[in-house]
Scaffold this active site. Sequence first.
Site, mmCIF file in Angstrom:
data_model
loop_
_atom_site.group_PDB
_atom_site.id
_atom_site.type_symbol
_atom_site.label_atom_id
_atom_site.label_comp_id
_atom_site.label_asym_id
_atom_site.label_seq_id
_atom_site.Cartn_x
_atom_site.Cartn_y
_atom_site.Cartn_z
ATOM 1 N N ASP A 124 0.840 -1.203 0.000
ATOM 2 C CA ASP A 124 0.000 0.000 0.000
ATOM 3 C C ASP A 124 0.877 1.254 0.000
ATOM 4 O O ASP A 124 1.743 1.409 0.851
ATOM 5 C CB ASP A 124 -0.879 -0.030 1.264
ATOM 6 C CG ASP A 124 -1.821 1.147 1.351
ATOM 7 O OD1 ASP A 124 -3.009 0.980 1.025
ATOM 8 O OD2 ASP A 124 -1.372 2.247 1.758
ATOM 9 N N TYR B 200 2.570 10.091 -0.338
ATOM 10 C CA TYR B 200 3.735 9.608 0.430
ATOM 11 C C TYR B 200 5.040 9.937 -0.283
ATOM 12 O O TYR B 200 6.097 9.872 0.321
ATOM 13 C CB TYR B 200 3.678 8.088 0.666
ATOM 14 C CG TYR B 200 2.432 7.542 1.335
ATOM 15 C CD1 TYR B 200 1.526 8.367 1.980
ATOM 16 C CD2 TYR B 200 2.182 6.166 1.338
ATOM 17 C CE1 TYR B 200 0.387 7.847 2.577
ATOM 18 C CE2 TYR B 200 1.052 5.642 1.942
ATOM 19 C CZ TYR B 200 0.151 6.487 2.545
ATOM 20 O OH TYR B 200 -0.968 5.964 3.129
ATOM 21 N N LYS C 29 -3.024 5.843 -3.969
ATOM 22 C CA LYS C 29 -4.157 6.735 -3.669
ATOM 23 C C LYS C 29 -3.972 8.064 -4.373
ATOM 24 O O LYS C 29 -2.846 8.563 -4.500
ATOM 25 C CB LYS C 29 -4.243 6.959 -2.153
ATOM 26 C CG LYS C 29 -4.156 5.674 -1.364
ATOM 27 C CD LYS C 29 -4.293 5.870 0.132
ATOM 28 C CE LYS C 29 -3.900 4.602 0.865
ATOM 29 N NZ LYS C 29 -2.441 4.451 1.066
ATOM 30 N N HIS D 54 -7.839 9.512 -1.698
ATOM 31 C CA HIS D 54 -7.136 9.485 -0.408
ATOM 32 C C HIS D 54 -7.943 10.093 0.750
ATOM 33 O O HIS D 54 -7.973 9.550 1.842
ATOM 34 C CB HIS D 54 -5.785 10.203 -0.555
ATOM 35 C CG HIS D 54 -4.755 9.751 0.423
ATOM 36 N ND1 HIS D 54 -3.416 9.785 0.170
ATOM 37 C CD2 HIS D 54 -4.870 9.238 1.669
ATOM 38 C CE1 HIS D 54 -2.753 9.310 1.200
ATOM 39 N NE2 HIS D 54 -3.617 8.978 2.131
#
Length: 286
Positions: A51, A56, A81, A114
């Site tokens: 994931d 990120y 996401k 997200h």
Amino acid sequence: MEGLKSVADTRKLSNGVEIPCVGYGTWKTPDGEETVRAVVSALQCGYRHIDTAQLYGNEESVGRGIRESGVSRQDIFVTTKLKNTEQGYDSTLKAFEGSLKRLGLEYLDLYLIHWPIPGMYKENWRQVSRDTWKAMERLYEEKLIRAIGLSNFLPHHIENIETSANVQPTVDQLEIHPTFTQKETVRYCQDKGILVEAWSPLGHGSVLENETLKVIGAAHRKSVAQVALRWEFQQGIVPISKSLNPDRMKQNSEIFDFQLTEQEMKAITDLGEEGRTGPDPDNISF
Ligand code: A2P
């Protein structure tokens, strides 16, 4: 739940796609060698569900880790996401293309919005959210994604999507841990056949010193982390476990050789709510 004996064993999403029952998360793992090593170690340890998120900033390294692991692409379930600033129809299509390119993949297993972020799109958030979903549906119909879903969506955010959805969301990934149970949202999703995933399943490490969890763990010769992950797993939730340490990665994958009793499950659920460790979906504005 009965037949599930390893992190690679799968649950079924509402569209029939199989999803490994424990994921490996990469939030806060910085782009570069650390992420590459972590993903390779996780895959070597047996995880088959990775994931990440555009937010990120580590999609490139996640992709490298997948390739360097030697595990076949089709045996790995990959989620990313959509970044909050990219919501909207055209920008979602473009953002997806960017994620796929950074990951070095030809298709994605799961793509999530997200956050619902009313805080950013203000009075337009409902329309923006629905336009974003339309783009996700298009990518799904074009078979570039095997399943589409949501993250951090509460019931009123999900209802908004459903007013114009042709494809139902398959997943909602929420912050869940023993001291932030999100009972109502979990029940709401599960009643609709939306699979719930848990991010920060250890409350960002905050539950590790909990005395009740220690006592329950000792009774099963298991660590507090294993008890927390098992508590999520037994509710039908897919925990997204996160550790950079290969020993703890392995420990977190060993939650299939014990079972929490009904009383233990209840004792954990009743620990008391300490609240979120992350942002509130109604107030987040980044
Ligand atoms: P580390 O990477 O050093 O193992 P959450 O997933 O709830 O956000 O929690 C992540 C934090 O919990 C990380 O700091 C991680 O540190 C730590 N952690 C993960 N698994 C374990 C474990 N089995 N025992 C102790 N700490 C753990």
